[in-house]
Design a protein around this motif. Sequence first.
Motif, PDB file in Angstrom:
ATOM      1  N   TYR A   1       1.624  -1.140  13.329  1.00 28.06           N
ATOM      2  CA  TYR A   1       1.676  -0.035  14.294  1.00 28.06           C
ATOM      3  C   TYR A   1       2.991  -0.056  15.073  1.00 28.06           C
ATOM      4  CZ  TYR A   1       0.774   2.707  18.469  1.00 28.06           C
ATOM      5  OH  TYR A   1       0.890   3.612  19.496  1.00 28.06           O
TER       6      TYR A   1
ATOM      7  N   SER B   1      -8.472  -1.074  16.599  1.00 28.83           N
ATOM      8  CA  SER B   1      -8.132  -0.504  15.307  1.00 28.83           C
ATOM      9  C   SER B   1      -8.457   0.986  15.276  1.00 28.83           C
ATOM     10  CB  SER B   1      -8.917  -1.241  14.221  1.00 28.83           C
ATOM     11  OG  SER B   1      -8.568  -0.789  12.945  1.00 28.83           O
ATOM     12  N   PRO B   2      -7.576   1.796  14.667  1.00 25.44           N
ATOM     13  CA  PRO B   2      -7.862   3.234  14.586  1.00 25.44           C
ATOM     14  C   PRO B   2      -9.139   3.509  13.814  1.00 25.44           C
ATOM     15  CG  PRO B   2      -5.639   2.770  13.771  1.00 25.44           C
ATOM     16  CD  PRO B   2      -6.300   1.470  14.055  1.00 25.44           C
TER      17      PRO B   2
END
Length: 92
Positions: free
Chosen positions: A28, A91-92
């Motif tokens: 990220y 976490s996405p």
Amino acid sequence: MSKSIIIRDAKPSDAKIILNFITELAIYEKEPDAVKTNEQAILDTLFSEGATAHSIICLDGDEPIGFAVYFYNYSTWLGKNGLYLEDLYVSP
């Protein structure tokens, strides 16, 4: 139906999950090659006797979705302890 969000202290069995979150965070941040740690290093530094850094895991039901790493510090000017949050990642 919504699951329950649970935040708990990380356990040694979470070392692989923590490493996965560290790797996701580095990706990220566009620094995937910056991660130099491994599961054993995480076990040694977060879960050994006398460890000075600690971790928590966030779960949605039974699924790990995030983590944080923190340690305690001390302010000489204030004369008191504090907490330093090194990483917080979901976490996405």
